[in-house]
Structure formats: structure tokens, C-alpha cells
Design an enzyme around this catalytic site. Sequence first.
Site, PDB file in Angstrom:
ATOM      1  N   ARG A  70      44.630  28.569  16.121  1.00 44.41           N
ATOM      2  CA  ARG A  70      45.783  28.089  16.867  1.00 44.41           C
ATOM      3  C   ARG A  70      46.745  27.411  15.903  1.00 44.41           C
ATOM      4  O   ARG A  70      46.297  26.743  14.971  1.00 44.41           O
ATOM      5  CB  ARG A  70      45.246  27.039  17.850  1.00 44.41           C
ATOM      6  CG  ARG A  70      45.970  26.929  19.120  1.00 44.41           C
ATOM      7  CD  ARG A  70      45.327  25.878  20.015  1.00 44.41           C
ATOM      8  NE  ARG A  70      46.297  25.568  21.044  1.00 44.41           N
ATOM      9  CZ  ARG A  70      46.461  26.302  22.130  1.00 44.41           C
ATOM     10  NH1 ARG A  70      45.691  27.355  22.348  1.00 44.41           N
ATOM     11  NH2 ARG A  70      47.379  25.996  23.008  1.00 44.41           N
ATOM     12  N   LYS A 121      51.774  23.434  26.713  1.00 45.14           N
ATOM     13  CA  LYS A 121      52.760  23.535  27.792  1.00 45.14           C
ATOM     14  C   LYS A 121      52.617  22.391  28.779  1.00 45.14           C
ATOM     15  O   LYS A 121      53.606  21.891  29.307  1.00 45.14           O
ATOM     16  CB  LYS A 121      52.598  24.879  28.524  1.00 45.14           C
ATOM     17  CG  LYS A 121      53.288  26.024  27.819  1.00 45.14           C
ATOM     18  CD  LYS A 121      53.099  27.322  28.567  1.00 45.14           C
ATOM     19  CE  LYS A 121      51.680  27.814  28.397  1.00 45.14           C
ATOM     20  NZ  LYS A 121      51.433  29.089  29.053  1.00 45.14           N
ATOM     21  N   GLU A 142      50.548  32.648  30.286  1.00 44.84           N
ATOM     22  CA  GLU A 142      50.521  32.213  31.679  1.00 44.84           C
ATOM     23  C   GLU A 142      51.918  31.668  31.989  1.00 44.84           C
ATOM     24  O   GLU A 142      52.435  30.832  31.236  1.00 44.84           O
ATOM     25  CB  GLU A 142      49.476  31.105  31.859  1.00 44.84           C
ATOM     26  CG  GLU A 142      49.346  30.729  33.310  1.00 44.84           C
ATOM     27  CD  GLU A 142      48.329  29.631  33.583  1.00 44.84           C
ATOM     28  OE1 GLU A 142      47.584  29.242  32.674  1.00 44.84           O
ATOM     29  OE2 GLU A 142      48.310  29.172  34.738  1.00 44.84           O
TER      30      GLU A 142
END
Length: 568
Positions: free
Chosen positions: A267, A277, A43
Site C-alpha cells: 500500500r 477514504k 468502492e
Amino acid sequence: MTDPNTESPDLRHTSNFLRDLIAEDLRTRKFGDAVIQTRFPPEPNGYLHIGHAKAIFLDFGLADEFLGKTNLRFDDTNPEKEEQEYVDSIQKDVRWLGFEWERLCYASDYFPQLYVWALQLIKNGKAYVDDLTADEIRQHRGTLTEPGKDSPFRNRSVEENLDLFERMKAGEFPDGSRVLRAKIDMASPNLNLRDPVMYRILHATHHRTGDQWCIYPMYDFAHGQSDSIENVTHSMCTLEFADHQPLYKWYIEQLGIFPSQQIEFDRLNLTYTLLSKRKLLQLVEEKRVNAWDDPRMPTLSGLRRRGFTPEAIRAFCASIGATRTNGVTDIEMLEHFQRDDLNRRAQRAMAVLRPLKLVIDNYPEGQEEFVEVANNPEDPAAGTRQVPFSREVYIDQDDFRELPPPKYYRLSPGKEVRLRNAYFITAQSVQKSADGSLTEVHCTYDPASRGGNSPDGRKVKSTMHWVSAPHAISAEIRLYDKLFSKPDPYDVEEGQDVLSNLNPNSLEVLSDAKLEPSLAEAELGDHFQFERVGYFCLDPDSSETKKIFNRTLPLKDTWAKIEKKSGT
Ligand code: ATP
Ligand code: MG
């Protein structure tokens, strides 16, 4: 000799379950003649970090291994948080890591198709417009132990739903007043299947589609369908999406489109590091760091500026592989791979970070000479260079003690040590300023020890680096330490923010280091080992008149020790 530009081939063959799964799908011809297709779907709401490097390595690396293809797809369905700056930086960082995409795609390119598919679900009685507020929808959803309640709008007719959805798109309704929901099962044990929202109304300007749309698809309705449009065979994502997989499948089955499959892996979490982020943006916005590419940041741009290399990051990613359970990786392991890489490639140089002047009383005044030094003992092909030597040199303040503590083997009055590649010297006396601080050390040298070799077999306990004073260039040195002071930055007192764990000493600036003159030629992207000190690279803040060097890492490799102890 190892070519520093190629990583050892066996790294690519560490086992990982994703590789096994793709191999099995190829064997059973699960996707017929289709080639292996993956995608990396960031994103564009921030800069990529080292966690993304792991995903990139898996998405691109595995496709490559099976002669497949990888698209870079921007998952740009949140107009409020997304920016062109991030789109540009992401492309730069993926390429820097060494990967090239087959196609550059944007989820926003699929908005028209997604809209048509939404209409199709409405027509099939599988989606409805809901007028409940976001809060009411949450209240109706139920909990893990209690089923949800149907919305009073759940049984609207197809005609009414079509009409309302088209008017949502036409901009007739304010933000948040209505949503389109999939009609699945309000009693499903999986909360994601309790009539998830597909579209919301948002009168926001999108970085690509401008004001063309005022309804935007939710992640779950956009992601799988985008995969399907691109014929993605293996859609790899992190474990937090495992609960979304049934929904991913449901949309694809209802629409009867290309059967992309989602696979989840662990992850990356690193000690002393935040990988989110949103949190990294907070550090930038609150000016806790200088920018996204601050060398203390775990972003790829920060690591690059710090002097990390794509080769080392790839070797690290290969070694951690992928699993199905989340864990925490020691930051020292990443640093270990970086040291290993720099040890092979970095040109050696001498630099004195905290200078102390040494005057060699019996060395002729005005004389200079050059000593030959290997550019990289690990790589004979790197050649040698001539380093100037003269009567006055700088050594590091840590390398001299007027009153040496026990076991201090470096220079002190009466002691003999070696100046690396130059001469044996013996300290004779010190000079101090009025306030009592040390200004100069006076010593003598043995001309017969030229090259740093013992003339008669006598030994010295210490070899020190130095820089000839009249030839030295001055520079600023930036020393970095961990950005957070706890292994788990989220380990905070109640009511405290993670930022309370910021390390107040993560940056130390030394403004008057003395460097050997060859470093005047240093360029951005060069890597150096300042002997006995650490790995360094030039910072882009440098100017013609002022060089600034970043410490990539100190020399000491704690991970190698940890590894040895645990026998891995
Ligand atoms: P963040 O929370 O930092 O914003 P994200 O998962 O929202 O991360 P995306 O831009 O959506 O970031 O991620 C793109 C891809 O990178 C996704 O497939 C995601 O699963 C993967 N990814 C993100 N963070 C990590 C991580 N720490 N380890 C491995 N993969 C990651
Ligand atoms: Mg995200």
C-alpha cells in the site's frame, strides 16, 4: 528537447515483481489463450486519493504493457456508504490520470449470479444460515491462539438452509437477525476461514439496485467471484488482503469457476498524509477542509485543483513500483516529480505576492516600455512575451531591507540590484506612513543597463522580479502547506484523534498580490512558474473580476537534496 507530454520511456521499465509474475504466467501459459485481464475495483464510498493512483497505474499500466485489458469495477456491496457522486468522480479521476477502461462494471450487476452461487454452496453442504447475533459470532470465532466454536446452527439440513436463505432474500427477517456463512473450518489457523459470513440482511436502498435486494454479499464473497465472471487473470490488491487469499481461492474452487488469482502489493503510505477514504470523509464532514477537492487534500481531485499533473503522478507511480513489504514514501518525492514536470511545461510569469512600491525617480513620468521575456527558458518553442515597464513598479517586501542584516544581498539604501530583464536600480530613500511603516522606496536607474545587462562589466549580487504598478492586475493567492504537521499523522497522544495533528497553518491567503498583465488571460488547467516564487495555477473559484491562484509548490526542491545525500 523533451516533449512534456511524454514521460521518459525507461520509467515504465523499472523492475517490479508484478511485472515479472505476469511475464512468467504468460510464458507457462497459466491461463491458456486468455489475455491478461486486470480490474481496478474501487468502492464508491469516497473520492480517489494518491494511493489509488498507484493501484490504477499498476492495474492499467501492467495490463497495457502485456496487451491485456482492464475493467473499472465498482465494488458496490455496501449500500449505506455508497453514492452516485462518488461513482462519477471516480470515473473522472481515472480518465484524468490518463487511463481508459475496457468495460465499466459493477459488483451489484452480479448480485443475481452471486445469489445462485450461494444456493449452489448451500446445496453442496458448504454454507448454512446462522441465527447467532454478530456479537455471538465474534465470541465463537476464537483467537489467533484458540480455535473457534461451532455455531449451534452449523448442522442445519440443506432443505432448512435453502428455505431460510430464500426467506432472508424475500425480506421476512429484520436486519442482523441471520447471516449466511460458508462452512469451512472453525479451527483453521486463518481466522478468515472460520466460517466467514457470506451474506447479511440489510434493508437499505442501494444506489443502483434500489430496494430490489435486502441481503448483500460480503466483500470476500463478492470480490473473487466478480473477478472470475470478468475472467480477471491477475487481481492485484494491497497487502492487507493477503490473509484473505485462501478464502478467495476456496470460493473459486468450490464453485469451479474461472481461476482468477489474487496478488498483493504494498500500500502507498506518504509522509504527512492520510490515505484513507474514511478519514478523508471525516475531514470533509467536519469542515476541516473545504471539500474533497480542497487543494490540501491528497485526493486526485484535490491534487488536480492544486495544479498537480497526471504526467507527474504517473512518473511518481512508475518510480515507486511495487514491492511485497509496506513502507513509507517521502511526500517530497512526489513533489520532486511534480516540480520536474512543471519546470518543463510551466509558462514563466512575474508576480509579487507581498507588494512594496518602488518609484524610479529619474525615469520619465508617463513613459512606458516593453521588455522581451522568455516564456519558458527550458523550452525555446514556448516563445517570448512583452512585459510592460514604467516609473513605478512593485517588488516583494522580502526583497528590501532598510537596515540589511549581514549577507543580505537584495535591495537596501545605497545598494544596486537588477530588475530582471529590465534595468539596474539603486535604492536612494524610503517613505513611511504616520505609523512608521514603509510605504515606498525611491530609487534611480541606469538607462544604459536596459535588458538587465551590465553596461560596463560592473556586477550586482541580486536579480529581482517586479511588476509594473499601473499595468498590474490584483489577485488573491492561496499558499498551501502540509495538511498534517507530523510525518506520521497517526502518531498521536493517547486518546487523541489523528485530526489533532492537523497543521493549523496549512492555508495562507494573500489578498492583494500584484501580477503581470499577461496573467489576466490565465485559464483553468494552465500552469505557471511565478519567477523566484513557485508554481501556480488558476483556482476555479476565480471570477471575471477576481483571479485566484493556488500555489502548487514552492520552487525549493528538498527531495533532490535528500536524493543527492543518500546517493540514490
Ligand atoms: P481506503 O481505505 O482509502 O478506503 P480502500 O482500499 O478501502 O482504501 P478501495 O476503494 O477498496 O479503497 O480500493 C480500490 C483499490 O485501490 C484496491 O485494490 C486497493 O487495494 C487500492 N488502494 C487503496 N488504497 C491504496 C493505497 N494507499 N496504495 C495502493 N493501493 C491502494
Ligand atoms: Mg475499502
